[in-house]
Design a protein around this motif. Structure first.
Motif, short mmCIF file in Angstrom:
data_model
loop_
_atom_site.label_atom_id
_atom_site.label_comp_id
_atom_site.label_asym_id
_atom_site.label_seq_id
_atom_site.Cartn_x
_atom_site.Cartn_y
_atom_site.Cartn_z
N SER A 275 3.70 10.81 -5.06
CA SER A 275 4.32 9.16 -4.67
C SER A 275 3.56 8.82 -3.44
CB SER A 275 5.84 9.40 -4.03
OG SER A 275 6.27 10.30 -3.11
N LEU A 276 3.65 7.49 -3.46
CA LEU A 276 2.83 6.90 -2.30
C LEU A 276 3.62 6.02 -1.51
CD1 LEU A 276 -0.34 5.58 -4.37
CD2 LEU A 276 -0.32 7.66 -3.03
N GLN A 277 3.08 5.85 -0.04
CA GLN A 277 3.92 4.92 0.90
C GLN A 277 2.56 4.09 1.51
OE1 GLN A 277 5.90 5.33 5.13
NE2 GLN A 277 6.20 7.02 3.65
N LEU A 278 2.85 2.82 1.52
CA LEU A 278 1.74 2.07 1.96
C LEU A 278 2.04 0.64 2.86
CD1 LEU A 278 1.07 -0.75 0.21
CD2 LEU A 278 0.65 0.98 -1.62
N ASP A 279 1.36 0.50 3.62
CA ASP A 279 1.48 -0.76 4.61
C ASP A 279 0.33 -1.17 5.30
OD1 ASP A 279 2.97 -2.68 5.68
OD2 ASP A 279 4.08 -1.53 7.26
N GLU A 280 0.28 -2.31 5.73
CA GLU A 280 -1.15 -3.15 5.99
C GLU A 280 -0.62 -3.81 7.62
OE1 GLU A 280 -3.52 -6.55 6.99
OE2 GLU A 280 -1.49 -6.57 6.16
N SER A 281 -1.50 -3.62 8.48
CA SER A 281 -1.40 -4.42 9.59
C SER A 281 -2.63 -4.50 10.37
CB SER A 281 -0.32 -3.27 10.84
OG SER A 281 -0.20 -4.22 12.03
N ALA A 282 -2.80 -5.39 11.54
CA ALA A 282 -3.98 -5.76 12.28
C ALA A 282 -3.98 -4.93 13.54
CB ALA A 282 -3.86 -7.32 12.51
N ASP A 283 -5.10 -4.39 13.79
CA ASP A 283 -5.53 -3.67 14.98
C ASP A 283 -5.75 -4.61 16.05
OD1 ASP A 283 -8.04 -4.34 14.49
OD2 ASP A 283 -8.82 -2.21 14.01
N VAL A 284 -6.20 -4.02 17.25
CA VAL A 284 -6.63 -4.72 18.45
C VAL A 284 -7.96 -5.60 18.27
CG1 VAL A 284 -7.86 -3.00 19.73
CG2 VAL A 284 -6.73 -4.75 20.91
N SER A 285 -8.69 -5.18 17.30
CA SER A 285 -9.83 -5.78 17.35
C SER A 285 -9.68 -6.82 16.11
CB SER A 285 -10.90 -4.90 16.86
OG SER A 285 -10.84 -4.01 15.77
N GLY A 286 -8.68 -7.17 15.65
CA GLY A 286 -8.60 -7.97 14.51
C GLY A 286 -8.51 -7.68 13.10
N LEU A 287 -9.12 -6.37 13.03
CA LEU A 287 -9.29 -5.73 11.55
C LEU A 287 -7.86 -5.52 10.90
CD1 LEU A 287 -12.19 -3.28 12.10
CD2 LEU A 287 -12.34 -5.32 10.91
#
Length: 694
Positions: A275-287
């Protein structure tokens, strides 16, 4: 005399070798009382002189040596110089060009029975044997088969036996212990040991999340100091061979991460499902950073590891997220059909990039399901509250921000709290993102109410709230209820949390909410300690308006939680406790139910059920009861919460700071967030160069 010197050297022989041959040839003539002029006229000695010259030049590590055939032929030296005027090559040219060329052959020594008097027997091939000490079993090279070298080993390593005769060593050789086939010990060279040590230190640097330069600036000097104080300066110098520079540590971390990824891919290829668990966020450099975790069964347990940590270079859309995950799956040939569930923070009713990515995953994995993080459901449910309580919460946040937003005010409050002997010296900052902070923030504000009353300026419009008993009663209740909700939220976090665990916690909370509401209606506030203590302190009772607001909040919270956590018929109750099943579950076929009956009738299995966790219990039964156990594991595989992604982004933010914006944090995350330990020995064995900096 030089005219009769009968040695011709190849193009790479230097002047030193020529003089060495000449000197030793002169000594040879002196020892044998023969003049050099008449040496080659003796036909019987010609062959011995040629062999002697060949032996001398062979020991100089040159490739070829030529011996002139006739004494009447003269040698003319030919010297060439390089651009710097240094002597580059010397060779002798024959007038008649009659030269016999000898190829250099490695000298192979043979074992002699007399060597046993020095405590040595032979090991390996009889024609080119190695020397083996009969006392310490140490194996020496073939070049050590010389009496002087063998005697030196005996006198330095075994001085107590240097006066023993050959019979002693023969008796020791014939003993039963020495008749066993020798197992030569393979010892790492200094370069190999330094390389392995460099990988170990780099692994710990990655686990700590520190900068790569800490290895050479801190760890290496400290290691040298410790070794120098505990052992000797000679051992301390060996630490210098361990390369811990910035670039070297970076390469080591990438190698370690690659080894962990290789091991993970192998596990996923042989597992039954994941099974998968996923999420997305921005880091300090904007990526835009994508984190994907995977849960799978391996070695009688269910494991959780980081599958993917990638930065999205272009648009952070749902399609881009899916393409990133799909590329990883195709690159490593992992089958999508094994995916059983995808957990995210996007509900089914929401439209967004994560929800779109989940939809695309379910398209390539038709048997996969999707689930909404239960922690997010809980956080959304507790946001609803009556207007009177919501106003108190907003005003409390404004009072906190009035202090925390001004550093000068915070310093003055600290001084005041220290002088008044308060339990705390600072307020906590409220944030909507980290919902667990709300209970601690309100408790801290209530505990510092007296100090704030002295500190607050009367000109501040909310200063009167701290003297209003009704406002403080509502604040005390909010501090209590959010503290209880935070405890429930924390109990649902952690690794290997199943859906059964979360729903058990929510079922308990629903029953408590009903009990709390009934107690408040009876004006019993023992279940809320902060509110109860405050009522005792002011020797007062709670107004009916406040009681009705509290009851309304508790009833509304319960109904909202039922909406986010609906009570349904648990078709997988047999997984939670197979020993309570008396009727065939609807989710099982007849064959699986028969296997379940056999399982529940086994007394040893019943004992292991009480000793193991639910995940380990069913994973351990795969071999004995494969059909029903695999069905149970498939039920336990889905993630219940997004705890791993939340933890992963916290580690990511701590590793890639504003001072390390250009850092490729993916290898660090692979090491820090994985349960797999890299095989450093395997990594070192793959290296063709054993230099410590490679």
């Amino acid at each position: 005399m030089i005219a009769h010197f009968l040695c011709i050297l190849s193009y790479n022989v230097n002047t030193f070798v020529i003089l060495n041959v000449y000197t030793k040839l002169t000594m040879f003539c002196t020892t044998n009382s023969l003049p050099m002029d008449l040496l080659l006229k003796q036909g019987s000695l010609k062959q011995e002189v040629e062999s002697f010259c060949y032996q001398i030049v062979s020991e100089s590590h040159d490739q070829k040596v030529g011996i002139l055939q006739s004494e009447d032929e003269h040698l003319q030296p030919s010297v060439s110089k390089n651009s710097e005027g240094e002597l580059s090559r010397v060779k002798f040219i024959s007038n008649s060009n009659k030269i016999t060329t000898f190829s250099k052959k490695p000298k192979r020594r043979k074992y002699d029975e007399s060597y046993l008097s020095f405590g040595f027997t032979y090991f390996g091939n009889r024609d080119a044997p190695h020397a083996q000490c009969v006392l310490c079993k140490k194996i020496l090279s073939n070049s050590s088969l010389a009496p002087s070298k063998l005697r030196r080993h005996l006198e330095t390593k075994h001085a107590a036996y240097k006066d023993k005769d050959i019979s002693f060593f023969k008796q020791h050789l014939d003993s039963p212990e020495n008749n066993k086939p020798p197992t030569p010990k393979i010892v790492n060279t200094d370069n190999e040991s330094a390389t392995e040590a460099s990988y170990n230190v780099s692994y710990h640097i990655a686990l700590s999340g520190e900068a790569h330069t800490i290895g050479e600036l801190l760890i290496k000097p400290c290691a040298k100091d410790v070794v120098m104080r505990m052992f000797d300066e000679q051992y301390s110098k060996k630490i210098d061979a361990v390369q811990l520079s910035n670039s070297t540590v970076a390469r080591r971390i990438k190698d370690l991460a690659a080894d962990i990824e290789e091991e993970l891919v192998c596990r996923l290829k042989i597992c039954d499902g994941f099974s998968l668990q996923l999420d997305e966020s921005a880091d300090v450099s904007g990526l835009a950073v994508l984190l994907v975790f995977v849960r799978y069964r391996f070695n009688k347990s269910i494991e959780e590891d980081l599958l993917l940590c990638e930065s999205l270079q272009s648009n952070a859309t749902g399609e881009e997220i899916f393409n990133c995950i799909n590329s990883f799956m195709q690159k490593h040939e992992i089958e999508w059909e094994k995916c059983v569930d995808v957990c995210s923070d996007a509900s089914r009713a929401m439209d967004g990039k994560i929800a779109e990515a989940v939809t695309l995953i379910k398209y390539v994995a038709p048997e996969s399901t999707s689930s909404h993080c239960l922690l997010y459901r809980h956080a959304l449910a507790v946001k609803t509250m009556p207007t009177s309580l919501k106003n108190v919460l907003d005003q409390a946040v404004q009072i906190i921000n009035y202090i925390k937003a001004r550093p000068h005010q915070s310093r003055l409050l600290k001084i005041l709290c220290e002088e008044m002997g308060a339990q705390h010296t600072a307020l906590l900052l409220n944030t909507e993102v980290r919902w667990l902070s709300r209970g601690k923030v309100l408790v801290r504000l209530f505990e510092l109410r007296r100090e704030l009353l002295v500190f607050m300026d009367s000109a501040f419009r909310l200063s009167d709230c701290l003297t209003n008993s009704s406002w403080l009663l509502r604040l005390a209740y909010l501090a209590d209820i959010f503290t209880k909700l935070n405890e429930v939220n924390l109990s649902m976090q952690g690794k290997n949390v199943t859906v059964f665990t979360v729903f058990d916690k929510m079922s308990s909370l629903l029953r408590k909410l009903e009990f709390w509401a009934s107690s408040v209606e009876e004006e019993n506030f023992d279940c809320f300690p902060t509110l109860s203590d405050f009522l005792t302190e002011i020797n007062s009772t709670v107004d009916k308006d406040i009681c009705s607001a509290i009851v309304q909040h508790l009833r509304g919270l319960r109904s909202t939680l039922l909406k986010y956590f609906p009570v349904t018929n648990d078709i997988h109750a047999w997984v939670r406790n197979p020993f309570t099943v008396t009727v065939k579950p609807a989710s099982l076929v007849a064959r699986d139910y028969e296997s379940l009956i056999d399982l529940t009738s086994d007394s040893q299995v019943k004992q292991s059920f009480s000793e193991l966790s639910l995940n380990d219990f069913w994973s351990s039964l795969i071999q004995e009861y494969p059909s029903v156990a695999r069905r149970a594991v498939r039920v336990l595989l889905p993630f219940a919460t997004m705890h791993l992604c939340e933890t992963g982004f916290s580690y990511y933010a701590a590793t890639k700071t504003k001072y390390r914006k250009r850092l490729d944090a993916a290898p660090h995350m692979r090491i820090r967030l994985s349960n797999i330990t890299p095989n450093i020995k395997r990594i070192c064995d793959k290296k063709t160069q054993k230099h410590c900096s490679h």
